[in-house]
Design a protein around this motif. Structure first.
Motif, PDB file in Angstrom:
ATOM      1  N   GLN A  21       0.850  -1.183   0.000  1.00 19.50           N
ATOM      2  CA  GLN A  21       0.000   0.000   0.000  1.00 19.50           C
ATOM      3  C   GLN A  21       0.891   1.240   0.000  1.00 19.50           C
ATOM      4  O   GLN A  21       1.665   1.452   0.919  1.00 19.50           O
ATOM      5  N   LYS A  22       0.769   2.037  -1.059  1.00 22.35           N
ATOM      6  CA  LYS A  22       1.632   3.206  -1.219  1.00 22.35           C
ATOM      7  C   LYS A  22       0.890   4.466  -0.822  1.00 22.35           C
ATOM      8  O   LYS A  22      -0.292   4.644  -1.145  1.00 22.35           O
ATOM      9  N   LYS A  23       1.578   5.353  -0.104  1.00 23.35           N
ATOM     10  CA  LYS A  23       0.981   6.625   0.283  1.00 23.35           C
ATOM     11  C   LYS A  23       2.068   7.690   0.373  1.00 23.35           C
ATOM     12  O   LYS A  23       3.261   7.379   0.458  1.00 23.35           O
ATOM     13  N   ILE A  24       1.625   8.942   0.319  1.00 27.84           N
ATOM     14  CA  ILE A  24       2.558  10.054   0.531  1.00 27.84           C
ATOM     15  C   ILE A  24       2.917  10.086   2.007  1.00 27.84           C
ATOM     16  O   ILE A  24       2.049  10.214   2.878  1.00 27.84           O
ATOM     17  N   PHE A  25       4.195   9.942   2.296  1.00 25.61           N
ATOM     18  CA  PHE A  25       4.661   9.890   3.687  1.00 25.61           C
ATOM     19  C   PHE A  25       5.059  11.281   4.182  1.00 25.61           C
ATOM     20  O   PHE A  25       4.666  11.720   5.261  1.00 25.61           O
ATOM     21  N   ILE A  26       5.852  12.010   3.370  1.00 23.22           N
ATOM     22  CA  ILE A  26       6.326  13.343   3.771  1.00 23.22           C
ATOM     23  C   ILE A  26       6.305  14.257   2.550  1.00 23.22           C
ATOM     24  O   ILE A  26       6.790  13.884   1.477  1.00 23.22           O
ATOM     25  N   ASN A  27       5.728  15.439   2.705  1.00 24.41           N
ATOM     26  CA  ASN A  27       5.878  16.502   1.723  1.00 24.41           C
ATOM     27  C   ASN A  27       7.044  17.379   2.167  1.00 24.41           C
ATOM     28  O   ASN A  27       6.987  18.014   3.230  1.00 24.41           O
ATOM     29  N   THR A  28       8.118  17.397   1.400  1.00 25.98           N
ATOM     30  CA  THR A  28       9.336  18.090   1.816  1.00 25.98           C
ATOM     31  C   THR A  28       9.366  19.511   1.259  1.00 25.98           C
ATOM     32  O   THR A  28       8.619  19.854   0.337  1.00 25.98           O
ATOM     33  N   ASP A  29      10.240  20.333   1.851  1.00 24.88           N
ATOM     34  CA  ASP A  29      10.380  21.722   1.405  1.00 24.88           C
ATOM     35  C   ASP A  29      11.287  21.828   0.180  1.00 24.88           C
ATOM     36  O   ASP A  29      11.173  22.782  -0.588  1.00 24.88           O
TER      37      ASP A  29
END
Length: 561
Positions: free
Chosen positions: A381-389
């Protein structure tokens, strides 16, 4: 000058003419050769011990009285008990033991003592100085960490105060607006009621006049002319007033603790100051690590080699000692075993810029272009873990479960996130404000919690920081330049159970092995071993090296034995 030398000659104490050549240890007399003969004929209780005058000051030729028999001097030694003895000691205790020369035992003990003295002055003293320095650094880092934590707490508290103040201001403004609107609305109802009251007073006055003092005809005519007076006389609206209210919120102490930030105490394990060998390495903070029996082999043994169908390979991250995730040119990640068999495949929209396996077995990979780190669970199951700067590249999962990420943009940094993906720390500059690196590409954690990263920039070096982000050292390639054909070109890094740092040198086709303190140890692989353009490396749970090359080859080596 000759006269002075003559005055320095020691004369025989008996004849006083000849120079003294011998010395009698028990008697303390200085003797010439002729008087020595007569001296030996004299009888003394302890006997004579004649030595050359040049040996008079030797420690074994000095008189030392026995600690048990104070009237007797030490004259020999017991080889069995390894102690000096006098004649009385031999007769009373050591008669059946092996008796040897005191001088022989002294020389052996002196040699051993001088060897130990050398170790104490060199190895032992150096070791304890290093430990004291380490403890002082630890004290300084603890103070600095606590100071930074307290500053963060104050800032966090001020942020809460500012946030609560903003919420309060908004709530007060809303109450004021609602009050103003409701008062305006109810004032309209009140104005209508006051007008109604005035009309009603006039009508009352009219009817009082018609019924009390006017001619009957006036009342009849008024009622005739205004038959619907009371039907048209309607009361203003009646309102149902609901007053505003305020529900007091309840503070959840557990949630409040998480909002404010949880403080984790440090730990210092007792260290034994001296041990038998003083060779143990202190590898993790203040904790003593049990020494490993493994050591670097003279030559690395190739366990397997396989070529994938993918183009160039750039990244590898071991899941265990049997399989690893690999990626390279173009989208997609493969899970393969040592034989190159594809065990699983993960589709990606973009080419991954870095891979890492988390403590729970999940895979994380970085999407540089979209500034995202994705997480893929064991159930795929794939998901967005961190939105980085910034644009994320190299990744690493630490022993504590935190995530280290190399960031590329206008400014370069290494950012630490917790296991939930919340940013907790960022490293850019040292204690003096100087930039620590200019192009972090690969990052890993050593067993002593050091942060190791390859600075793939104009400097081309490896930078090592402490857990708290303080600068430790840099490594810019082996000083034996004749073994390298080009400038040091570090790409991927890895560490093993002994604290070694492994570096893939892409241009020189070599794997460097350095100690946790930055000392060059060896090249565990070179062009002579058949490696070409090494890019990604990872060490599995059994300390085997997995390496991917830009020619799509995956190779596994055993370099420890």
């Amino acid at each position: 000058m000759a006269r002075s030398q003559a005055q320095d000659v020691i004369r025989c104490q008996y004849c006083e003419d000849e120079p003294a050549v011998f010395h009698c240890v028990p008697c303390g007399d200085e003797l010439c050769p002729r008087c020595k003969v007569f001296h030996l004929k004299s009888k003394v209780p302890s006997g004579h011990n004649i030595v050359r005058l040049s040996e008079k000051l030797h420690p074994t030729n000095q008189v030392k009285m026995c600690v048990v028999h104070s009237y007797k001097a030490y004259e020999a030694c017991c080889e069995d008990c390894q102690v000096p003895v006098c004649i009385a000691c031999i007769q009373e205790v050591h008669g059946k033991h092996t008796i040897g020369k005191l001088k022989d035992l002294y020389e052996r003990q002196k040699a051993e003592s001088e060897h130990e003295l050398t170790k104490m002055k060199g190895q032992y003293k150096s070791e304890i100085i290093q430990r004291i320095k380490y403890f002082k650094n630890g004290e300084r880092e603890i103070k600095t960490s606590h100071k930074n934590i307290r500053e963060k707490m104050k800032k966090q508290a001020q942020d809460f105060i500012d946030h609560i103040s903003a919420i309060l201001t908004e709530a007060l403004d809303e109450s004021t607006r609602d009050e103003r609107e409701k008062l305006m609305e109810i004032s309209q109802y009140r104005a209508e009621a006051e007008i109604f009251e005035q009309n009603l007073e006039q009508l009352i006055e009219k009817f009082e006049t018609l019924t009390e003092s006017s001619h009957p005809a006036d009342l009849i005519l008024y009622r005739k002319q205004n038959p619907d007076t009371f039907k048209r006389f309607k009361f203003p609206f009646k309102i149902n007033l609901t007053l505003p209210s305020y529900t007091i919120g309840h503070i959840n102490k557990t949630q409040n603790e998480h909002q404010f930030g949880k403080f984790i105490r440090g730990h210092i394990s007792h260290l034994t100051l001296w041990d038998d060998s003083l060779q143990a390495k202190y590898l993790t903070g203040f904790e003593r690590v049990k020494p490993s029996t493994k050591k670097v082999s003279g030559r690395s043994l190739k366990i397997s080699e396989t070529k994938t169908q993918k183009g160039e390979l750039y990244h590898v991250s071991c899941r265990d000692d049997r399989s690893a995730f690999v990626s390279g040119q173009g989208p997609g990640i493969q899970l393969i075993d040592r034989s190159g068999t594809e065990l699983d495949k993960i589709s990606t929209d973009w080419e991954p810029a870095g891979l890492a396996v988390m403590k729970d077995g999940s895979l994380i990979y970085s999407d540089y272009d979209n500034k995202i780190i994705y997480k893929v669970s064991l159930k795929k199951q794939k998901k967005i873990f961190i939105n980085t700067d910034y644009g994320p590249t190299g990744l690493c999962c630490t022993k504590s479960g935190d995530i280290l990420v190399c960031m590329h943009e206008i400014l370069f940094s290494v950012v630490k996130y917790n296991s939930s993906g919340r940013k907790i720390q960022e490293f850019e500059t040292d204690q003096n404000g100087r930039r620590l690196f200019h192009g972090p590409w690969s990052v890993c954690e050593n067993i002593n919690d050091d942060i190791c990263l390859s600075d793939f920039s104009i400097f081309n070096r490896v930078v090592v920081l402490t857990k708290s982000g303080n600068f430790r050292f840099t490594y810019d390639g082996n000083v034996l330049k004749q073994k390298l054909k080009d400038r040091f070109n570090p790409r991927s890094l890895a560490t093993d159970s002994l604290g070694h740092i492994l570096i893939a040198d892409n241009v020189n086709n070599a794997i460097h092995l350095i100690s946790q303190d930055g000392d060059f140890l060896s090249y565990i692989l070179t062009e002579d071993d058949g490696i070409s353009l090494p890019h990604g490396i990872s060490v599995d749970t059994n300390d085997n090296l997995w390496m991917v090359e830009e020619n799509a080859c995956v190779k596994v080596y055993q370099y420890l034995s």
